[in-house]
Design a protein around this motif. Structure first.
Motif, PDB file in Angstrom:
ATOM      1  N   ASN A 254      15.257   0.985   3.514  1.00  0.00           N
ATOM      2  CA  ASN A 254      16.163   0.392   2.526  1.00  0.00           C
ATOM      3  C   ASN A 254      16.762  -0.927   2.995  1.00  0.00           C
ATOM      4  O   ASN A 254      17.478  -1.586   2.236  1.00  0.00           O
ATOM      5  CB  ASN A 254      17.309   1.353   2.209  1.00  0.00           C
ATOM      6  CG  ASN A 254      16.839   2.656   1.623  1.00  0.00           C
ATOM      7  OD1 ASN A 254      16.480   3.584   2.348  1.00  0.00           O
ATOM      8  ND2 ASN A 254      16.816   2.750   0.304  1.00  0.00           N
TER       9      ASN A 254
ATOM     10  N   GLU B 103      13.600   6.851   5.737  1.00  0.00           N
ATOM     11  CA  GLU B 103      13.986   7.014   4.341  1.00  0.00           C
ATOM     12  C   GLU B 103      15.228   7.873   4.140  1.00  0.00           C
ATOM     13  O   GLU B 103      15.650   8.076   3.008  1.00  0.00           O
ATOM     14  CB  GLU B 103      12.832   7.626   3.544  1.00  0.00           C
ATOM     15  CG  GLU B 103      11.601   6.733   3.493  1.00  0.00           C
ATOM     16  CD  GLU B 103      10.448   7.356   2.743  1.00  0.00           C
ATOM     17  OE1 GLU B 103       9.707   6.598   2.089  1.00  0.00           O
ATOM     18  OE2 GLU B 103      10.271   8.583   2.810  1.00  0.00           O
TER      19      GLU B 103
ATOM     20  N   ASN C 266      22.765   9.991  -4.491  1.00  0.00           N
ATOM     21  CA  ASN C 266      21.833   9.798  -3.381  1.00  0.00           C
ATOM     22  C   ASN C 266      22.159  10.726  -2.207  1.00  0.00           C
ATOM     23  O   ASN C 266      21.714  10.496  -1.088  1.00  0.00           O
ATOM     24  CB  ASN C 266      21.895   8.331  -2.926  1.00  0.00           C
ATOM     25  CG  ASN C 266      20.677   7.899  -2.143  1.00  0.00           C
ATOM     26  OD1 ASN C 266      19.574   8.369  -2.393  1.00  0.00           O
ATOM     27  ND2 ASN C 266      20.867   7.004  -1.195  1.00  0.00           N
TER      28      ASN C 266
ATOM     29  N   GLU D  44      18.124   3.348  -6.999  1.00  0.00           N
ATOM     30  CA  GLU D  44      16.813   3.948  -7.284  1.00  0.00           C
ATOM     31  C   GLU D  44      15.916   3.735  -6.076  1.00  0.00           C
ATOM     32  O   GLU D  44      15.486   2.614  -5.800  1.00  0.00           O
ATOM     33  CB  GLU D  44      16.187   3.299  -8.532  1.00  0.00           C
ATOM     34  CG  GLU D  44      16.896   3.637  -9.832  1.00  0.00           C
ATOM     35  CD  GLU D  44      16.741   5.101 -10.232  1.00  0.00           C
ATOM     36  OE1 GLU D  44      15.731   5.700  -9.844  1.00  0.00           O
ATOM     37  OE2 GLU D  44      17.633   5.622 -10.903  1.00  0.00           O
ATOM     38  N   ASN D  45      15.623   4.822  -5.349  1.00  0.00           N
ATOM     39  CA  ASN D  45      14.723   4.717  -4.195  1.00  0.00           C
ATOM     40  C   ASN D  45      13.270   4.870  -4.640  1.00  0.00           C
ATOM     41  O   ASN D  45      12.545   5.747  -4.172  1.00  0.00           O
ATOM     42  CB  ASN D  45      15.076   5.787  -3.156  1.00  0.00           C
ATOM     43  CG  ASN D  45      16.273   5.389  -2.313  1.00  0.00           C
ATOM     44  OD1 ASN D  45      16.549   4.211  -2.146  1.00  0.00           O
ATOM     45  ND2 ASN D  45      16.984   6.366  -1.789  1.00  0.00           N
ATOM     46  N   GLN D  46      12.847   4.013  -5.554  1.00  0.00           N
ATOM     47  CA  GLN D  46      11.472   4.055  -6.047  1.00  0.00           C
ATOM     48  C   GLN D  46      10.634   3.038  -5.282  1.00  0.00           C
ATOM     49  O   GLN D  46      10.407   1.922  -5.736  1.00  0.00           O
ATOM     50  CB  GLN D  46      11.447   3.774  -7.557  1.00  0.00           C
ATOM     51  CG  GLN D  46      12.236   4.749  -8.395  1.00  0.00           C
ATOM     52  CD  GLN D  46      11.711   6.171  -8.284  1.00  0.00           C
ATOM     53  OE1 GLN D  46      10.500   6.392  -8.185  1.00  0.00           O
ATOM     54  NE2 GLN D  46      12.615   7.143  -8.282  1.00  0.00           N
TER      55      GLN D  46
ATOM     56  N   GLY E 196       7.513   1.162  -3.867  1.00  0.00           N
ATOM     57  CA  GLY E 196       6.164   0.925  -4.356  1.00  0.00           C
ATOM     58  C   GLY E 196       5.105   1.258  -3.315  1.00  0.00           C
ATOM     59  O   GLY E 196       5.412   1.602  -2.173  1.00  0.00           O
ATOM     60  N   LYS E 197       3.868   1.162  -3.723  1.00  0.00           N
ATOM     61  CA  LYS E 197       2.752   1.398  -2.820  1.00  0.00           C
ATOM     62  C   LYS E 197       2.734   0.326  -1.740  1.00  0.00           C
ATOM     63  O   LYS E 197       2.909  -0.866  -2.011  1.00  0.00           O
ATOM     64  CB  LYS E 197       1.437   1.359  -3.614  1.00  0.00           C
ATOM     65  CG  LYS E 197       0.193   1.657  -2.812  1.00  0.00           C
ATOM     66  CD  LYS E 197       0.067   3.127  -2.497  1.00  0.00           C
ATOM     67  CE  LYS E 197      -1.262   3.416  -1.787  1.00  0.00           C
ATOM     68  NZ  LYS E 197      -1.342   4.812  -1.330  1.00  0.00           N
TER      69      LYS E 197
ATOM     70  N   LYS F 282       7.357   8.170   1.034  1.00  0.00           N
ATOM     71  CA  LYS F 282       7.140   7.963  -0.392  1.00  0.00           C
ATOM     72  C   LYS F 282       6.072   6.887  -0.590  1.00  0.00           C
ATOM     73  O   LYS F 282       6.217   5.759  -0.129  1.00  0.00           O
ATOM     74  CB  LYS F 282       8.443   7.533  -1.069  1.00  0.00           C
ATOM     75  CG  LYS F 282       9.480   8.648  -1.170  1.00  0.00           C
ATOM     76  CD  LYS F 282      10.712   8.180  -1.927  1.00  0.00           C
ATOM     77  CE  LYS F 282      11.734   9.322  -2.054  1.00  0.00           C
ATOM     78  NZ  LYS F 282      12.953   8.895  -2.777  1.00  0.00           N
ATOM     79  N   ASN F 283       4.989   7.262  -1.246  1.00  0.00           N
ATOM     80  CA  ASN F 283       3.878   6.349  -1.553  1.00  0.00           C
ATOM     81  C   ASN F 283       3.224   5.734  -0.320  1.00  0.00           C
ATOM     82  O   ASN F 283       2.647   4.648  -0.401  1.00  0.00           O
ATOM     83  CB  ASN F 283       4.354   5.222  -2.484  1.00  0.00           C
ATOM     84  CG  ASN F 283       4.802   5.740  -3.833  1.00  0.00           C
ATOM     85  OD1 ASN F 283       4.113   6.568  -4.435  1.00  0.00           O
ATOM     86  ND2 ASN F 283       5.952   5.300  -4.306  1.00  0.00           N
TER      87      ASN F 283
END
Length: 417
Positions: free
Chosen positions: A36, A82, A183, A215-217, A219-220, A293-294
């Motif tokens: 982050n 993460e 979170n 938003e902890n989205q 990406g690849k 993630k990803n």
């Protein structure tokens, strides 16, 4: 009995009562880590973890330590790429003390300039200790190599330059943007009174409100087949070979874990038996998958005398080609699955391990697989799935390397591939 509650402010509570034990483990999980961060403040998540132990409005650092020592409990924390977790393990009769202490640290830490300056020195010493340990350092270099340019590749501890830039304003700003109710997960495993526990958590965390969201989205992340070599005056050289792995939450992790047990995951594995036991080329050799993630990474590590480098790399590449061509046998698969199930079930007998599993699963995935579901996923692994995973992960033309030690010349992986 597993119970999940979401408070009105978004804080999630996940708890599992285990009535036949006398301990209870409590973890406060926050979905933030080095991934982050920006390059300018790399290491701030880990630094904040340290600072929460330095004193609150009503407890000094010594009093925090004494609060848990006096009841024979344990308190600690860790920061990952993460997530960050603050946790205790105590007798079930002391759960209120543990919750009160964690809440005080979480909400009332003072972050004084004096403490920040002192702890900055401590973390710099921690980085120095890490850099003096090449077998640890090489495991940091591999993510930096394969994910160069992405936050996922940055070191969790940060760097000297970044740490000197971190001040109280940096800490407060980062906490206000990342330590949010939505979170945060409170994970509890062990023996406790359910009604009393939930009411206590509601009392401590229920009034926490903020207008901010996160938003902890992620990406690849593109995987780079590359290498990083650091020459260091050591007796041994340390090598990590890396392949693109499998992301967190993907059920393909189960066949990969089964393959890993056979290939390099333990003392009976192919790599250990051939390269250490038969050839005597290394003291330590093992492999393991890491998932995010990803993104995912599969790592093969070994420490050896530099003169064994050429033989080691040829043997490992040959074993990878054999794995690619022939896979693993039915007997190897059956034994590996039993090993996975045994390791998993034994882990459930520890309240701290169970709390870790609950907290991480809820925070990262928003789902908790029951023990029966996990065992069923392991049982469902067959050679067809294993071969698919081997083909996906062990792409020898996409291999990366990190090495630390007495290395006098470049390592050309091409000649071994």
């Amino acid at each position: 009995m597993l119970k999940r509650i979401t408070l009105d402010n978004g804080v999630r509570i996940i708890c599992e009562k285990i009535p036949y034990v006398r301990s209870v483990s409590v973890g406060v999980w926050v979905g933030t880590g080095s991934r982050n961060e920006t390059i300018e403040i790399n290491g701030v998540s880990h630094f904040i973890e340290h600072m929460l132990f330095k004193g609150t409005n009503k407890r000094s650092a010594k009093e925090i330590a004494e609060s848990i020592d006096s009841i024979g409990g344990q308190i600690n924390a860790f920061t990952g790429k993460e997530c960050t977790c603050y946790y205790t393990k105590t007798l079930d009769t002391h759960i209120d003390i543990a919750l009160d202490l964690l809440t005080d640290m979480f909400f009332n830490s003072t972050f004084s300039k004096k403490d920040i300056d002192v702890e900055r020195k401590v973390v710099i010493e921690e980085i120095g200790m890490y850099e003096d340990s090449p077998e640890d350092l090489v495991h940091d270099y591999l993510p930096e190599t394969v994910w160069d340019g992405d936050a996922l590749g940055m070191p969790i501890l940060g760097t000297h330059d970044c740490l000197h830039k971190i001040n109280r304003d940096t800490i407060i700003d980062y906490i206000s943007g990342h330590y949010l109710p939505s979170n945060t997960v409170i994970a509890v495993a062990g023996n406790y009174d359910e009604n009393s526990l939930v009411e206590s958590i509601k009392r401590n965390f229920g009034s926490w409100h903020t207008d901010k969201t996160l938003e902890n989205q992620f990406g690849k992340v593109s995987f780079k087949a590359s290498k990083k070599i650091k020459e260091k005056d050591t007796e041994q050289m340390h090598i990590c070979l890396g392949f693109e792995g499998i992301e967190h939450g993907n059920d393909d992790l189960y066949p990969l874990l089964a393959v890993n047990n056979v290939f390099g995951g333990g003392m009976s594995s192919r790599l250990f038996q051939k390269i250490r036991e038969e050839m005597g080329l290394v003291y330590s050799i093992y492999s393991y998958p890491s998932s995010y993630k990803n993104a995912g990474l599969y790592t093969i590590y070994a420490g050896m005398n530099p003169r064994h480098q050429d033989t080691f790399l040829r043997l490992v590449m040959n074993d990878i080609r054999i794995l690619e061509k022939y896979g693993i046998s039915e007997d190897e698969l059956a034994k590996s699955k039993e090993q996975l199930k045994g390791s998993y079930i034994l882990g459930l007998e520890s309240t701290s391990s169970r709390m870790n599993s609950l907290g991480k699963s809820e925070l990262m995935l928003g789902i908790i697989n029951s023990p029966e579901e996990v065992l069923n996923k392991i049982d469902a692994v067959n050679n067809e799935k294993v071969n698919e995973v081997i083909k996906r992960v062990f792409q020898i033309e996409k291999i990366s390397l990190a090495a630390v030690g007495n290395i006098k010349s470049d390592i050309d992986l091409g000649k071994y591939i």
